[in-house]
Design an enzyme around this catalytic site. Sequence first.
Site, PDB file in Angstrom:
ATOM      1  N   ASP A 146       7.921   6.948  13.995  1.00 40.56           N
ATOM      2  CA  ASP A 146       6.475   7.076  14.203  1.00 40.56           C
ATOM      3  C   ASP A 146       5.961   6.018  15.172  1.00 40.56           C
ATOM      4  O   ASP A 146       5.095   6.282  16.010  1.00 40.56           O
ATOM      5  CB  ASP A 146       5.741   6.970  12.862  1.00 40.56           C
ATOM      6  CG  ASP A 146       6.161   8.053  11.884  1.00 40.56           C
ATOM      7  OD1 ASP A 146       6.384   9.186  12.321  1.00 40.56           O
ATOM      8  OD2 ASP A 146       6.281   7.740  10.678  1.00 40.56           O
ATOM      9  N   HIS A 153       5.282   8.835   6.001  1.00 41.62           N
ATOM     10  CA  HIS A 153       6.119   9.386   7.074  1.00 41.62           C
ATOM     11  C   HIS A 153       6.049  10.907   7.081  1.00 41.62           C
ATOM     12  O   HIS A 153       7.061  11.587   7.211  1.00 41.62           O
ATOM     13  CB  HIS A 153       7.567   8.902   6.891  1.00 41.62           C
ATOM     14  CG  HIS A 153       8.491   9.292   8.005  1.00 41.62           C
ATOM     15  ND1 HIS A 153       8.237   8.991   9.326  1.00 41.62           N
ATOM     16  CD2 HIS A 153       9.665   9.963   8.002  1.00 41.62           C
ATOM     17  CE1 HIS A 153       9.229   9.447  10.077  1.00 41.62           C
ATOM     18  NE2 HIS A 153      10.098  10.055   9.301  1.00 41.62           N
TER      19      HIS A 153
END
Length: 339
Positions: free
Chosen positions: A176, A203
Amino acid sequence: MANFVRRAACNFLNVGSRNFSVSAPRHAKVSVLGAAGGIGQPLSLLLKQSTLISELALYDVANTVGVAADLSHIESAAKVKGYVGDSQLEECLQGSTIVVIPAGVPRKPGMTRDDLFNINAGIAKTLADAASKACPEAMLCIISNPVNSTVPIASEVYKKNGVFDPRKLFGVTTLDVVRANTFISELKGTPVTQTQCPVIGGHAGVTILPLLSQVEPSCEFTDEERAALTVRIQNAGTEVVEAKAGGGSATLSMAYAGARFAFALLQAMNGAKNVVECSYVESDVTDLQFFSTPLLLGANGIEANLGMGTLIDFEQEALEKMKPELSGSIAKGIEFANK
């Protein structure tokens, strides 16, 4: 958050080069569980290049002997060995410094990370149980999705076996951060290798929260840019799944991110200072039991949780919005682990 990261990525290529050195290196055994898969193979290739790894142990239910033979021809110091099936899992894990778990099935078009739960949760539980018994002092880095649930599963397994150390359990959310840095650089023209954006939360989908207000070098975003960029970072995994049209998920970029995080741990364990990475860990930063924030890494894992810094209104609203989903994923993992 000033100087939020002196990130391992800046040294990523150097870690594998013959020019990289540290004083009194701690030669590590790194075990990759799921090493023959779409993430596991390129991850193992990247790890093979590190001069800080003396032994690379590759485990999967099939095909790891061939993968190990292939990697063993590479002119780097790490010795490689493949292990296959339940009967060889303990041997693979014994003496490990770091255990990385990319095992599990990948996402396909139309699937969410939560759709993977029933398969990957069982895999994560089994492998965490084996690691907790064979190498309880090792750093455990979980890539297997859904990370928002698999990390709580591993935590419960380690607690049940009496060996849980919250400093040593990590959900790898580095991808990310990597995506945020890349997309910001593309949008604003900042040097990609110097662009740094902390990403907090979880996530998956809306639980991924890039803190664009804290980007370095500092960037100005319109409200429209901020909203669109946040959504793109949150949905970047789906972007890859759809682009591959049934041919897999984000395997190569995830392998890069997993290796980056492993290298960060290795550098910190070898005495490097100011090594900071975001990761999904047991946390008291919010009212959620698990949460990703920038972490200062040290010889024993997490040295300090650096928190979130000051959020702007957009980010604070997004934080509150994510909490029900992330809380539910955490509870689902804990419930599964205790069945």
